[in-house]
Design an enzyme around this catalytic site. Structure first.
Site, short mmCIF file in Angstrom:
data_model
loop_
_atom_site.label_atom_id
_atom_site.label_comp_id
_atom_site.label_asym_id
_atom_site.label_seq_id
_atom_site.Cartn_x
_atom_site.Cartn_y
_atom_site.Cartn_z
N GLY C 150 49.43 -14.07 -22.90
CA GLY C 150 49.63 -14.66 -23.03
C GLY C 150 50.18 -15.39 -24.67
CB CYS C 151 52.81 -17.77 -26.48
SG CYS C 151 52.45 -19.15 -25.38
CE1 TYR C 152 49.77 -23.91 -26.99
CE2 TYR C 152 50.24 -23.71 -24.56
CZ TYR C 152 49.96 -23.98 -25.49
OH TYR C 152 51.18 -25.70 -26.05
CB THR C 153 45.99 -15.74 -24.19
OG1 THR C 153 47.11 -15.86 -23.58
CG2 THR C 153 45.57 -16.44 -22.69
CB ALA C 155 47.28 -18.50 -30.87
#
Lengths: 345, 345, 345, 345
Positions: C150-153, C155
Site C-alpha cells: 500500500g501507499c502509506y505502508t 512510506a
C-alpha cells in the site's frame, strides 16, 4: 421577524443562503428542505454549522404543509423542479425567491429551447421580476416572485450594461470570456467535479451552448433597446469560489478610458455592492462578499474596451443576491445581513 | 466607542485584525501603522477593503505621537520589535494586545534562548497575561497587557489542556504533529513562500526547534503542575489558512473515549468558541471563524489518546483571539464582533 | 518483449501503471480492463493519452480468455475483488502483481478481521511475496505472485525499517502521522472527494482503524523480530499526489542524528530509489518519480527520533513499485522504465 | 554527444531545461550558470535533483571562458540580458538557443518600443530564426541562433495560424483571452507571486500592454500576409503550470466546424507535438509534456470560431520547445528526449 425557508438547502448555494439567513437580524429560518438529506440534522451535512444551526432537513412534501408558517420561500433547485412549489407558495401568499432558472427567461419558448423542458406555468412569467437589484430595484420592491439571476449572468450583465445602455459599442462585437470556481458545478457527484480532475488545470466548457447565454442576451438586449447575440465562454478554474468575466466590445466612437469610467461611476452611483475599481479586479477581493468589482481598460490600438467584473458566484451570484432581493421586498435596508467584506487571503 | 490602533497592519495577521475591528460595533480604528507602506492608503495594499476602509498607513514614529488618542493598541510585529512601543503605550495608559512573541514566555531567559534576542523589559513580563481566554479569562479582564498566543500554540494547548489538567496521560509521551496553511509564514518575500514552491506539496520544518515549543510547554506544564517536555512538529500545507494539530498522549489508566469526551465538554462548557465535536475536525469548518473544533479518539490497542484540534490560524490563532481579549478587557460580550461562522466551501 | 495487461486500468493507480508500461522499452500492453468503461477507448477516459495509446478497455470476462497471451498481469482492484483472477492467471503460468490488499497480510485471519471479507485462497498467501523491493529483493526475483504494498505502508516501512532492524527505539513508542494527497482516495464518486470538499482544508481520518495499520505492523514486526503495535494516523491534504510520513520513536540509548544517518545510508546503500537526504523531505521532490526521500532528526530534549519519508503515492506507492517488481521478476534492470525525475514545480 | 550549457539555470524555465537535458540520450550538460546561486550545487537549489545532477552553478564570467567546450548554449535570462553572451557564443561557433525575448521581434524598433530597452545587436536579428518548429522547421535546421518563442505566444500562434493562413477570419476580429499558471511569473520575489496572493483567485493583468502581443502579431501577420492588430489578455490562474488560450475570430464566410477541423488536421499533419482534439483542451492533458492540444468550436449564431489551445508553459512554452529546436539543429529526431506524456492527475 421575517419567517423564511430554504428548499434545496444542502446544495452549495442553498447552504450559503442558510449562512446569511442565520446571521440576518430580521430573519428566522422556519425550515430547510433537502431531498437527499431529509430527516438529517443540517449541521451533520455541513459541520461548520455544528452548534449554531439546529434545523433538521425536511422533505418537500412536509414543506408544503408548512407554507402558511412562512413569509418568504427561497428555492435553490435544478431547473424544471420549482414549478409546483412556486405555484403553491404564491397561492398561500408567500413571497418567493427562486434561485433556479425557471422564471428567468421572459419567453417560455426560449426557456424550452435552451433547457429542453416544458414550462409548466408560463403565465407566471409575467409576475416574475428578474432579481438583479442594480437594474430592477423598483420592480423588485413590489413583486411577490423573484427570478434570482444566474452567477455568470450577474457578472456579465453588470459588466456590460452601461456600455450597451449608452450605445458605446458595436452590438455584434460582444465576447464574454468567463472563469468560474468549481463550486459553480454544484455538489452533485460527477467525475469532472472530483478534486483530482479539477485541481491544477483549466478548461473551457459549454462553448456556444451554455444556458446562461440567453439570459445574458435577454437583459443586455433590453439595455441596448435591440436584439443582441453574443459569445459567452465559461471556463472552470481550480478554486472554490469566484467568477471573473472578461468582456470585450468594439467601441463605436473614440472615447477614452477615463470617460467610460465616469459613465460607470455615474451609472452605479447608488449601488452599495458595486465597486468601480481602478485596478484590475481579482476574485479574492470579493470572495465571501456580495460585492461586484468592475474595472475598465480601453485598447487604443484595436479600439476595443475590455470590462472585467469579479463576483463571488455563491453570494452576489446566488445567495447574497437572493437576500438583497428579500431585503428590498420587505422594506429593509438593501445591505442588511449581507454587509460582509472579503477576507484578503 | 473604543478607540483602537493596529501596528503591523499590513501583515496577514494585522490586516485580519483590521477586518474585525472595522466590523466591530464598539470600536473605531484611529490609525493603522505599516513600516513598508507608510503614507499609502491601506486599501491600496489590500484591495478587498476598497471603498470601506479609508485609513492611510502611518509610520511608527507618527504613531507614538498619537498614543494619547487611543484606548487600545494592537501590535502585530515580528519578535523583538515591540518592546519600546509597548512600554510607551502602557505609560500613556493605553491597553496593549501584543500579537507577537515578546511577552508570551514568563522567563526572560527562556525567551532569549529560543529567540536569540535580549528581552528589553523583563519586568513587564509580570504584568503580561497570556491571552488564551479559555484558560485565563479572569486575569485577562483585569490586565493592561496581553501576550496574545501563537497560532500553533493556541491549537495545541486547547487540544491538550484538559488531559494534562486531569492527569490522564504520561507526561513524557506528548507529541504534537501540527499542519498549517501558508499564511502562517507571513507576507515577507521568501522563495519558500512563493506559490510554485508551496503548491502541490507538503513538508515538515523546524523540527525540534520551532519557537512555539517552549510556549506550549510553559502552558501545559502549568496545566499539569509539573515541567513537561514534548515534541512539536510543524508542517506546511498548500492552503491559505488553517491549523490542524494532531496530538498524541499515552493514557495512564484505562479510560474510555466517551469518558474523555465528557471531561472535555465539562472543561470547556462555558467557552463559546470551543466546539467538542464527534466527527474529526477539518480546518474548513473553522476557516474564517474564531472557533476551535476539538475531536477525540482513543486507540485501545496502543492505549493512546489522539486529540485533534482545528483553528483558523489568522483568527483564533491571532486576530480573532486578540479581539476576544479586547472584548474582555473592556467589559464587552466575549463574542462581540467576532461571531462569524465559517463558510462551508 | 514482455506482454502485460492491467486490470482496473481506469482507476488512478491503474492509469499510472499504463503510463509507465506504455513508456517501458521492454513491455507491450496487450490489453487493459475496466469494469466501468468496457468497450470505450482508454484515451477517451484519460484524454492525456489521446493519440498515444490506442487500447480499448475490455471487461474482465474477456480478459480471462486472453490470459494465455500475456506474461504478466497487473491488478488494481479494490480489496476482495482479485481472488479469482489471480488464481486463474497463476494457473495459466502468468506472473501476477496485485496492487490491491488481498495478498499483503500473511495471515488470512488478520485480513478477514481488518477487511471484513473472507479470504478465498489462503493457501496462495504462502506464494505471495510482499513487493517492497528494498526489503525483499531476492524473494521478488523468484516469485510468481507479488502483493504490491500500500501507499502509506511503503512510506512508513521504508522510514522506520532500519530503526527497528537495529533495535534503536522502544517498540511501543512508534507513531506514524501520515499525510496524503487526494488521489489516494481514488476516482470513485464520493462527496468527500469533490473539489469543494477537499480544497483549502486538512483533516485526519480513519484514526486507530485504517487498514494499512496491520500491514505496517506486520513488516515492522519482522524487522524488529518481535510483535509491534503502533499508531498510524492518515490525513487528507489538498494536493493531487504525494505522501509524507512523519514517524516518531523513543530512542533506547543515546545515539546522535549523525550516527542514525550513517545507519540509514548503509542500510539503503544498494537502493537506487531511496535517497537519504539532509534537508527535510518535501513531497514535490519525489512527485512524478519512483523515489522515496528520507530525512532524519533527533530531538535531544525528548530523546525522540523523527524520521520523515516522502513518496508519490501513485508511483512508489503503487504503479512505479509494481513496475520495479516486474523488472526484477523478469531479470531487467530495477529502474528500467521508471527512471523519471520529479519536476520541481 | 552534444555538449550543452544553460544560463539562467535556476529560474523555472532554466531548471526545466536542465530536467530535459539531463534525460536526453545525446546531450551532456557541461555547465549551468546562475547569477543568484553561483558556487552552489544545483541540486541544493532544486532538491528534486539530489543525487542525480552533480553540477555546481557557475557565474557568467566563468561561463565565458568555457564557451569553447560546448556545442550549444541555452539562455534563459530576462529580456535585455542576453546580448553580450549571445554575441560571444556565436563568435566561438557555439549554437545558441535564447529562451528570452531579445531576438524574437524582427524589428529592433518594435523591440525597443515594447521592452523599453535598446537593442544592442540589431544586425543579429537577421540571423535569428523564430523557434516555432511547426512553422519554421526548415529554417531552424540551418540556423545558429534560435529565438525561442514566449509561452503565451506559442499557444496563441499555434491556435490561430491556420485560420489566418487560409484567410478564414476577419483580420480585425481577433481576441486572445489567455490563462496561465503561476510559474509563468518566474521565481523572482514579488508579493504578487506569494502563495497567499495567488491561491483561490483569478485576475487579468497587463491588458493592452503585454509584451507577448507584438510577438503574436508579428507571426500572425506573416501567416495572413497582412498587418494584424489584435487583443491579447493574459490571466493568472491558481495552478503551477499550463496555458490555455481561448481565441476568437469572426468567420468571413460560412464554413462548418467540421471543415475547420479538417483544415487544422491537414495543416499540422506532420507535427508530432500538435494534437487536434475533438474534446475541449484542458491544461492537465499536456502538463509535463511538450504537446499542444487544439480544439475548435464554431458558434453559428454569431458566426465566430473559437479555437482553444493548451500547452505546458514551461515545456512547449519554453524548455521543451528549446530542446525540440536543438534536436533539429543537430539532426536528431524532433522528439528525442522530450517524448514524455502528461500524467493524468
Amino acid at each position: 421577524m421575517i419567517k423564511g425557508a430554504v428548499i434545496g438547502a444542502t446544495g452549495y448555494a442553498g447552504q450559503q443562503l442558510v449562512w446569511f439567513l442565520h446571521n440576518h437580524e430580521y430573519v428566522k429560518i422556519e425550515f430547510v428542505v433537502s431531498h437527499s438529506y431529509a430527516d438529517e440534522a443540517f449541521s451533520k451535512i455541513y459541520n461548520n454549522y455544528t452548534g449554531f444551526i439546529q434545523n433538521k432537513c425536511i422533505n418537500i412534501q412536509q414543506a408544503e404543509y408548512k407554507l402558511e408558517e412562512i413569509d418568504v420561500l427561497f428555492i435553490a433547485l435544478p431547473h424544471g423542479k420549482s414549478f409546483d412549489i412556486v405555484k403553491k407558495a404564491l397561492a398561500k401568499g408567500v413571497k418567493v425567491i427562486d434561485l433556479g432558472a425557471d422564471f428567468r427567461l421572459n419567453e417560455a419558448a426560449c426557456y424550452e429551447k435552451w433547457y429542453g423542458v416544458e414550462h409548466k406555468f408560463p403565465e407566471l412569467l409575467n409576475d416574475a421580476v428578474y432579481g438583479l437589484v442594480e437594474i430592477y430595484r423598483d420592480e423588485i420592491k413590489k413583486t411577490r416572485l423573484i427570478a434570482n439571476p444566474g452567477c455568470y449572468t450577474t457578472a456579465s450583465i453588470l459588466a456590460l450594461y452601461p456600455l450597451l445602455n449608452k450605445g458605446l459599442i458595436e452590438m455584434d462585437s460582444i465576447i464574454i470570456d468567463a472563469k468560474s470556481g468549481v463550486s459553480g458545478a454544484g455538489r452533485g457527484l460527477k467525475v469532472t467535479s472530483l478534486y483530482g480532475e479539477c485541481n491544477e488545470s483549466i478548461k473551457a466548457y459549454g462553448i456556444a451552448g451554455h444556458r446562461h447565454t440567453p439570459e445574458i442576451e435577454q437583459e443586455l438586449s433590453k439595455a441596448a433597446g435591440e436584439k443582441i447575440l453574443l459569445n459567452f465562454t465559461p471556463h472552470l478554474v481550480p478554486m472554490n469560489r469566484g467568477i471573473l468575466a472578461t468582456c470585450y466590445g468594439k467601441l463605436k466612437n473614440n472615447i477614452s478610458q477615463e470617460e467610460i469610467y465616469k459613465i460607470y461611476k455615474e451609472f452605479y452611483k447608488e449601488d452599495y455592492f458595486i465597486r468601480i475599481v481602478e485596478t484590475l479586479p481579482e476574485t479574492r477581493n470579493v470572495r465571501g462578499s456580495n460585492l461586484c468589482d468592475i474595472g475598465i481598460r480601453v485598447d487604443e490600438r484595436t479600439k476595443r474596451v475590455i470590462v472585467i467584473s469579479a463576483i463571488d458566484n455563491l453570494i452576489k451570484g446566488a445567495a447574497g443576491q437572493a437576500v438583497q432581493n428579500m431585503n428590498l421586498m420587505f422594506g429593509l435596508e438593501e445591505s442588511e445581513g449581507i454587509n460582509v467584506l472579503s477576507m484578503a487571503i
